[in-house]
Design a protein around this motif. Structure first.
Motif, mmCIF file in Angstrom:
data_model
loop_
_atom_site.group_PDB
_atom_site.id
_atom_site.type_symbol
_atom_site.label_atom_id
_atom_site.label_comp_id
_atom_site.label_asym_id
_atom_site.label_seq_id
_atom_site.Cartn_x
_atom_site.Cartn_y
_atom_site.Cartn_z
ATOM 1 N N GLN A 89 0.801 -1.224 0.000
ATOM 2 C CA GLN A 89 0.000 0.000 0.000
ATOM 3 C C GLN A 89 0.837 1.279 0.000
ATOM 4 O O GLN A 89 0.304 2.358 -0.225
ATOM 5 C CB GLN A 89 -0.920 0.026 1.224
ATOM 6 N N ASP A 90 2.113 1.169 0.243
ATOM 7 C CA ASP A 90 2.947 2.358 0.432
ATOM 8 C C ASP A 90 3.618 2.871 -0.844
ATOM 9 O O ASP A 90 4.459 3.749 -0.780
ATOM 10 C CB ASP A 90 4.010 2.064 1.492
ATOM 11 N N VAL A 91 3.256 2.358 -1.996
ATOM 12 C CA VAL A 91 3.899 2.793 -3.243
ATOM 13 C C VAL A 91 3.020 3.799 -3.983
ATOM 14 O O VAL A 91 1.807 3.861 -3.786
ATOM 15 C CB VAL A 91 4.224 1.603 -4.175
ATOM 16 N N ALA A 92 3.658 4.582 -4.844
ATOM 17 C CA ALA A 92 2.944 5.593 -5.626
ATOM 18 C C ALA A 92 1.969 4.930 -6.597
ATOM 19 O O ALA A 92 2.220 3.835 -7.100
ATOM 20 C CB ALA A 92 3.942 6.460 -6.389
ATOM 21 N N VAL A 93 0.880 5.622 -6.861
ATOM 22 C CA VAL A 93 -0.148 5.147 -7.788
ATOM 23 C C VAL A 93 0.133 5.755 -9.152
ATOM 24 O O VAL A 93 0.279 6.969 -9.283
ATOM 25 C CB VAL A 93 -1.555 5.544 -7.290
ATOM 26 N N HIS A 94 0.189 4.914 -10.172
ATOM 27 C CA HIS A 94 0.489 5.358 -11.535
ATOM 28 C C HIS A 94 -0.733 5.180 -12.430
ATOM 29 O O HIS A 94 -1.496 4.246 -12.262
ATOM 30 C CB HIS A 94 1.652 4.541 -12.101
ATOM 31 N N GLY A 95 -0.898 6.065 -13.379
ATOM 32 C CA GLY A 95 -1.968 5.928 -14.361
ATOM 33 C C GLY A 95 -3.096 6.898 -14.107
ATOM 34 O O GLY A 95 -2.977 7.782 -13.273
ATOM 35 N N PRO A 96 -4.154 6.751 -14.828
ATOM 36 C CA PRO A 96 -4.434 5.650 -15.746
ATOM 37 C C PRO A 96 -3.701 5.794 -17.081
ATOM 38 O O PRO A 96 -3.698 6.861 -17.677
ATOM 39 C CB PRO A 96 -5.950 5.724 -15.953
ATOM 40 N N ASP A 97 -3.053 4.702 -17.489
ATOM 41 C CA ASP A 97 -2.466 4.604 -18.823
ATOM 42 C C ASP A 97 -2.213 3.137 -19.158
ATOM 43 O O ASP A 97 -2.707 2.257 -18.476
ATOM 44 C CB ASP A 97 -1.230 5.490 -18.980
ATOM 45 N N ASP A 98 -1.441 2.883 -20.209
ATOM 46 C CA ASP A 98 -1.311 1.512 -20.696
ATOM 47 C C ASP A 98 0.001 0.828 -20.297
ATOM 48 O O ASP A 98 0.324 -0.213 -20.821
ATOM 49 C CB ASP A 98 -1.493 1.455 -22.205
ATOM 50 N N ARG A 99 0.749 1.380 -19.336
ATOM 51 C CA ARG A 99 1.985 0.725 -18.868
ATOM 52 C C ARG A 99 1.669 -0.063 -17.600
ATOM 53 O O ARG A 99 1.927 0.377 -16.504
ATOM 54 C CB ARG A 99 3.064 1.772 -18.587
ATOM 55 N N TYR A 100 1.103 -1.228 -17.759
ATOM 56 C CA TYR A 100 0.583 -1.943 -16.602
ATOM 57 C C TYR A 100 1.055 -3.387 -16.485
ATOM 58 O O TYR A 100 0.918 -3.994 -15.438
ATOM 59 C CB TYR A 100 -0.941 -1.950 -16.634
ATOM 60 N N ASP A 101 1.586 -3.960 -17.507
ATOM 61 C CA ASP A 101 1.846 -5.404 -17.523
ATOM 62 C C ASP A 101 2.821 -5.816 -16.430
ATOM 63 O O ASP A 101 3.967 -5.369 -16.406
ATOM 64 C CB ASP A 101 2.365 -5.825 -18.893
ATOM 65 N N GLY A 102 2.355 -6.647 -15.506
ATOM 66 C CA GLY A 102 3.194 -7.167 -14.442
ATOM 67 C C GLY A 102 3.293 -6.287 -13.211
ATOM 68 O O GLY A 102 3.916 -6.667 -12.226
ATOM 69 N N PHE A 103 2.693 -5.100 -13.245
ATOM 70 C CA PHE A 103 2.745 -4.186 -12.111
ATOM 71 C C PHE A 103 1.418 -4.253 -11.358
ATOM 72 O O PHE A 103 0.417 -3.683 -11.793
ATOM 73 C CB PHE A 103 3.026 -2.760 -12.571
ATOM 74 N N ASN A 104 1.430 -4.966 -10.247
ATOM 75 C CA ASN A 104 0.196 -5.219 -9.503
ATOM 76 C C ASN A 104 0.382 -4.901 -8.028
ATOM 77 O O ASN A 104 1.495 -4.954 -7.501
ATOM 78 C CB ASN A 104 -0.199 -6.695 -9.616
ATOM 79 N N TRP A 105 -0.738 -4.623 -7.368
ATOM 80 C CA TRP A 105 -0.726 -4.584 -5.908
ATOM 81 C C TRP A 105 -0.902 -6.005 -5.416
ATOM 82 O O TRP A 105 -1.517 -6.835 -6.082
ATOM 83 C CB TRP A 105 -1.860 -3.706 -5.378
ATOM 84 N N HIS A 106 -0.368 -6.284 -4.231
ATOM 85 C CA HIS A 106 -0.452 -7.623 -3.651
ATOM 86 C C HIS A 106 -1.084 -7.539 -2.265
ATOM 87 O O HIS A 106 -0.609 -6.808 -1.402
ATOM 88 C CB HIS A 106 0.932 -8.262 -3.539
ATOM 89 N N ILE A 107 -2.160 -8.293 -2.085
ATOM 90 C CA ILE A 107 -2.791 -8.433 -0.774
ATOM 91 C C ILE A 107 -2.410 -9.805 -0.246
ATOM 92 O O ILE A 107 -2.657 -10.814 -0.902
ATOM 93 C CB ILE A 107 -4.328 -8.318 -0.867
ATOM 94 N N ASP A 108 -1.802 -9.840 0.927
ATOM 95 C CA ASP A 108 -1.387 -11.103 1.522
ATOM 96 C C ASP A 108 -2.471 -11.589 2.482
ATOM 97 O O ASP A 108 -3.085 -10.795 3.195
ATOM 98 C CB ASP A 108 -0.070 -10.917 2.274
#
Length: 139
Positions: A89-108
């Motif tokens: 949760q502590d990372v910057a939010v990017h977008g909206p745009d089309d550079r997204y592949d493989g960049f996800n938030w993770h809920i454990d």
């Protein structure tokens, strides 16, 4: 057939920013998509009491948690995501745009754990845009 000519002129950055200010930052519908729902679009609910806040409740179905992104208007070219894989949760939010592949938030968590995902997109003084993604455990 007939031939037609199209002409255009690129606007300078100041005019682009002014035009963008005319469209509210949070306009449109936002969807959560992730490995927990086979990357289908699940619509987030706008919060009537907080401008630009959208929420979604979900339950984990497998060990290891889940990965997710947020997409505006079911359009993959308008993906909201972190710029690092498996982000907290502590990372910057990017977008909206089309550079997204493989960049996800993770809920454990573990199967059966329920979470509320929140996305807030607002503008400060009509200029600076603020975006935040967070989640909290419900059970």
């Amino acid at each position: 057939g007939k031939w037609r000519t199209v002409t255009w002129t690129k606007l300078d950055a100041e005019l682009d920013a002014a035009a963008a200010a005319l469209v509210p930052a949070a306009s449109g519908a936002y969807y959560v998509t992730g490995d927990f729902n086979d990357w289908a679009f699940e619509q987030m609910t706008p919060d009537a009491s907080v401008a630009g806040l959208f929420t979604y409740e979900m339950a984990l179905s497998r060990f290891g948690g889940c990965e997710f992104q947020i997409v505006r208007n079911r359009d993959w070219t308008q993906t909201v995501c972190p710029l690092v894989p498996h982000a907290g949760q502590d990372v910057a939010v990017h977008g909206p745009d089309d550079r997204y592949d493989g960049f996800n938030w993770h809920i454990d968590g573990k199967p059966g754990d329920s979470f509320k995902i929140s996305f807030q997109r607002t503008s400060v003084d009509g200029a600076e845009e603020v975006k935040k993604v967070s989640w909290s455990k419900l059970s």
